[in-house]
Design a protein around this motif. Structure first.
Motif, PDB file in Angstrom:
ATOM      1  N   ARG A   1      40.599 -48.765  14.536  1.00 52.05           N
ATOM      2  CA  ARG A   1      41.069 -49.564  13.191  1.00 52.05           C
ATOM      3  C   ARG A   1      42.283 -50.266  13.660  1.00 52.05           C
ATOM      4  O   ARG A   1      42.406 -51.437  13.160  1.00 52.05           O
ATOM      5  CB  ARG A   1      41.281 -48.666  12.080  1.00 52.05           C
ATOM      6  CG  ARG A   1      41.410 -49.410  10.819  1.00 52.05           C
ATOM      7  CD  ARG A   1      41.575 -48.560   9.746  1.00 52.05           C
ATOM      8  NE  ARG A   1      40.176 -48.220   9.165  1.00 52.05           N
ATOM      9  CZ  ARG A   1      39.755 -47.043   8.768  1.00 52.05           C
ATOM     10  NH1 ARG A   1      40.769 -46.063   8.427  1.00 52.05           N
ATOM     11  NH2 ARG A   1      38.470 -46.812   8.223  1.00 52.05           N
TER      12      ARG A   1
ATOM     13  N   GLU B   1      32.993 -44.665  11.282  1.00 55.94           N
ATOM     14  CA  GLU B   1      33.180 -44.028  10.078  1.00 55.94           C
ATOM     15  C   GLU B   1      32.063 -43.348   9.525  1.00 55.94           C
ATOM     16  O   GLU B   1      32.095 -41.977   9.272  1.00 55.94           O
ATOM     17  CB  GLU B   1      33.481 -45.040   8.843  1.00 55.94           C
ATOM     18  CG  GLU B   1      33.779 -44.544   7.299  1.00 55.94           C
ATOM     19  CD  GLU B   1      34.371 -45.540   6.810  1.00 55.94           C
ATOM     20  OE1 GLU B   1      35.246 -45.336   5.649  1.00 55.94           O
ATOM     21  OE2 GLU B   1      33.932 -46.797   6.513  1.00 55.94           O
ATOM     22  N   GLU B   2      31.109 -43.634   9.819  1.00 52.33           N
ATOM     23  CA  GLU B   2      29.524 -42.871   9.310  1.00 52.33           C
ATOM     24  C   GLU B   2      29.389 -41.900  10.240  1.00 52.33           C
ATOM     25  O   GLU B   2      28.645 -41.015   9.753  1.00 52.33           O
ATOM     26  CB  GLU B   2      28.623 -43.874   9.000  1.00 52.33           C
ATOM     27  CG  GLU B   2      27.351 -43.468   8.393  1.00 52.33           C
ATOM     28  CD  GLU B   2      26.356 -42.824   9.397  1.00 52.33           C
ATOM     29  OE1 GLU B   2      25.954 -41.763   8.798  1.00 52.33           O
ATOM     30  OE2 GLU B   2      26.328 -42.975  10.483  1.00 52.33           O
TER      31      GLU B   2
ATOM     32  N   PRO C   1      31.087 -40.071  12.990  1.00 49.73           N
ATOM     33  CA  PRO C   1      32.462 -39.952  14.114  1.00 49.73           C
ATOM     34  C   PRO C   1      32.071 -38.874  14.992  1.00 49.73           C
ATOM     35  O   PRO C   1      32.425 -39.180  16.336  1.00 49.73           O
ATOM     36  CB  PRO C   1      33.388 -39.298  13.029  1.00 49.73           C
ATOM     37  CG  PRO C   1      32.905 -38.743  11.956  1.00 49.73           C
ATOM     38  CD  PRO C   1      31.384 -39.857  11.785  1.00 49.73           C
TER      39      PRO C   1
ATOM     40  N   LEU D   1      37.919 -43.514  14.778  1.00 52.42           N
ATOM     41  CA  LEU D   1      38.028 -44.629  13.867  1.00 52.42           C
ATOM     42  C   LEU D   1      39.562 -44.964  13.685  1.00 52.42           C
ATOM     43  O   LEU D   1      40.002 -46.131  13.717  1.00 52.42           O
ATOM     44  CB  LEU D   1      37.511 -44.244  12.489  1.00 52.42           C
ATOM     45  CG  LEU D   1      37.691 -45.135  11.179  1.00 52.42           C
ATOM     46  CD1 LEU D   1      36.886 -46.606  11.679  1.00 52.42           C
ATOM     47  CD2 LEU D   1      37.277 -44.686   9.977  1.00 52.42           C
ATOM     48  N   GLU D   2      40.382 -43.919  13.702  1.00 46.44           N
ATOM     49  CA  GLU D   2      41.648 -44.195  13.410  1.00 46.44           C
ATOM     50  C   GLU D   2      42.342 -44.992  14.532  1.00 46.44           C
ATOM     51  O   GLU D   2      43.259 -46.169  14.274  1.00 46.44           O
ATOM     52  CB  GLU D   2      42.417 -42.790  13.280  1.00 46.44           C
ATOM     53  CG  GLU D   2      43.993 -42.959  13.058  1.00 46.44           C
ATOM     54  CD  GLU D   2      44.742 -41.628  13.089  1.00 46.44           C
ATOM     55  OE1 GLU D   2      45.788 -41.424  13.492  1.00 46.44           O
ATOM     56  OE2 GLU D   2      44.081 -40.762  12.515  1.00 46.44           O
TER      57      GLU D   2
ATOM     58  N   LEU E   1      33.495 -50.137  13.648  1.00 47.22           N
ATOM     59  CA  LEU E   1      34.145 -49.578  12.698  1.00 47.22           C
ATOM     60  C   LEU E   1      33.283 -48.812  11.715  1.00 47.22           C
ATOM     61  O   LEU E   1      33.416 -47.550  11.350  1.00 47.22           O
ATOM     62  CB  LEU E   1      35.361 -50.295  11.996  1.00 47.22           C
ATOM     63  CG  LEU E   1      36.352 -50.850  13.101  1.00 47.22           C
ATOM     64  CD1 LEU E   1      37.517 -51.523  12.220  1.00 47.22           C
ATOM     65  CD2 LEU E   1      37.121 -49.605  13.740  1.00 47.22           C
ATOM     66  N   ASN E   2      32.384 -49.403  11.251  1.00 52.20           N
ATOM     67  CA  ASN E   2      31.646 -48.834  10.338  1.00 52.20           C
ATOM     68  C   ASN E   2      30.506 -47.452  11.327  1.00 52.20           C
ATOM     69  O   ASN E   2      30.480 -46.399  10.406  1.00 52.20           O
ATOM     70  CB  ASN E   2      30.505 -49.810  10.107  1.00 52.20           C
ATOM     71  CG  ASN E   2      30.965 -50.650   8.836  1.00 52.20           C
ATOM     72  OD1 ASN E   2      31.813 -50.533   8.223  1.00 52.20           O
ATOM     73  ND2 ASN E   2      30.299 -51.837   8.894  1.00 52.20           N
TER      74      ASN E   2
END
Length: 174
Positions: A40, A26-27, A29, A36-37, A22-23
């Motif tokens: 998550r 997010e960082e 994409p 991410l959506e 997830l990191n």
């Protein structure tokens, strides 16, 4: 920088893999085919299953996660070739050798699995990624495919780069 350690994640370490993944999403994409959506919202069973499908390797410095990579089956029916994918390093650890250590550990993992080659798909227009892969010993092949990342570009493609893991220096079909 302190010593970099790379270790295999077991299925019961799914939360560590989920956090790293997830990191990464997010960082960076634009570097991944997933969002991410979407990821998550996945539950524990999804993450445990994902850990069971491919080997996940985590890079750490002083107990802090600084990178992640996956090693899995490159192509259905070709047990000789493993694929490196999902390579990501935290921004503050880039250029410190973390990515190289992850690739070396992935190659060792593929050798342990009895593979003769490790494939890595790289954006053909991403000179930095091609140079990095080349520096690790990967060489480009004639295999191309449309880019599979979430960057909105339709015209880009990826090139398969291959790292021989032993005596067989030939290029396998991908």
């Amino acid at each position: 920088m302190s010593e970099i350690t790379v270790r295999r994640l077991a299925e019961d370490e799914w939360e560590q893999y989920k956090t790293a993944r997830l990191n990464a999403l997010e960082e960076s994409p634009e570097a991944f085919a997933a969002s991410l959506e979407d990821e998550r919202g996945y539950d524990e069973e999804f993450w445990r299953t994902r850990l069971g499908r491919s080997q996940r390797l985590l890079a750490e410095v002083e107990g802090r996660t600084v990178g992640v990579v996956s090693v899995g089956q490159a192509q259905e029916g070709n047990d000789r070739v493993a694929e490196l994918f999902g390579l990501w390093v935290t921004p503050d650890a880039r250029g410190t050798g973390v990515a190289t250590e992850l690739v070396h550990a992935a190659a060792d993992e593929a050798r342990t699995q009895g593979r003769s080659h490790l494939a890595y798909w790289v954006g053909s227009d991403n000179g930095r990624a091609v140079a990095f892969a080349s520096g690790c010993g990967f060489r480009p092949t004639d295999s191309r495919r449309p880019m599979r990342v979430q960057n909105g570009e339709d015209e880009e493609d990826e090139v398969a780069m291959v790292l021989p893991l032993g005596e067989d220096r030939g290029t396998p079909s991908l």
